[in-house]
Design an enzyme around this catalytic site. Structure first.
Site, PDB file in Angstrom:
ATOM      1  N   ILE A 124      30.862  42.865  40.787  1.00  0.00           N
ATOM      2  CA  ILE A 124      29.972  43.298  39.719  1.00  0.00           C
ATOM      3  C   ILE A 124      28.633  43.513  40.412  1.00  0.00           C
ATOM      4  CG2 ILE A 124      28.880  42.705  37.530  1.00  0.00           C
ATOM      5  CD1 ILE A 124      31.192  40.670  37.112  1.00  0.00           C
ATOM      6  N   PRO A 154      32.272  38.592  43.960  1.00  0.00           N
ATOM      7  CA  PRO A 154      33.016  39.526  44.798  1.00  0.00           C
ATOM      8  C   PRO A 154      34.378  38.982  45.225  1.00  0.00           C
ATOM      9  CG  PRO A 154      31.138  38.615  45.996  1.00  0.00           C
ATOM     10  CD  PRO A 154      31.143  38.004  44.644  1.00  0.00           C
ATOM     11  N   LYS A 189      25.325  37.968  47.816  1.00  0.00           N
ATOM     12  CA  LYS A 189      25.888  37.044  46.817  1.00  0.00           C
ATOM     13  C   LYS A 189      25.980  35.642  47.417  1.00  0.00           C
ATOM     14  CE  LYS A 189      27.259  40.697  44.432  1.00  0.00           C
ATOM     15  NZ  LYS A 189      26.464  41.198  43.375  1.00  0.00           N
TER      16      LYS A 189
END
Length: 155
Positions: free
Chosen positions: A104, A39, A72
């Site tokens: 993603i 990110p 993440k």
């Protein structure tokens, strides 16, 4: 900074235990589907740059927030802050910001409502920006269109 080898290993595509792409993987050391993505959170604002300490605090808290929101590893989160940009919003040059959260995975219509609120709260707390003066663009990236260390995340 993670090594290239550790980074690459974290982004290999293990098979889910049940064959369902949304299930958890068997190995606790193996990242889940949501964790293998890079990110980037960008904030562009017309506000004057605050003190170095205030910028550092905002960078640290924004990084932790993005990691939490997107599930993440924070070691791969990138935060970019750009101050003193000539900007207008709604015909005025009152304090404003334009943000982008790109990843993603982790970007979808339902989750973006939560992301938007959390980003607005962060910018209000650290920069005093009102939520109605902030636009946030959510970008869902394709693996082949995102690169790091001279490679892409293509499967």
């Amino acid at each position: 900074m993670p090594s290239s080898r550790a980074f690459s290993a974290a982004f290999q595509q293990p098979q889910p235990a049940s064959g369902n792409k949304f299930s958890l993987f068997l190995s606790p050391a193996t990242p889940t589907t949501n964790q293998r993505n890079m990110p980037c959170f960008k904030v562009v604002t017309n506000l004057e740059k605050p003190s170095a300490e205030a910028v550092s605090t905002l960078l640290t808290q924004a990084s932790a927030l993005v990691a939490k929101l997107l599930s993440k590893p924070e070691q791969y989160v990138q935060v970019v802050l750009q101050f003193d940009v000539s900007m207008s919003f709604g015909g005025t040059t009152a304090p404003t910001a334009n943000c982008e959260l790109a990843s993603i995975g982790g970007i979808d219509g339902d989750a973006n409502v939560t992301h938007s609120k959390a980003i607005a709260d962060l910018l209000k707390e650290h920069l005093g920006l009102e939520s109605d003066r902030v636009y946030t663009n959510f970008v869902s990236l394709e693996r082949e269109n995102y690169g790091w260390s001279g490679k892409t995340f293509r499967k």
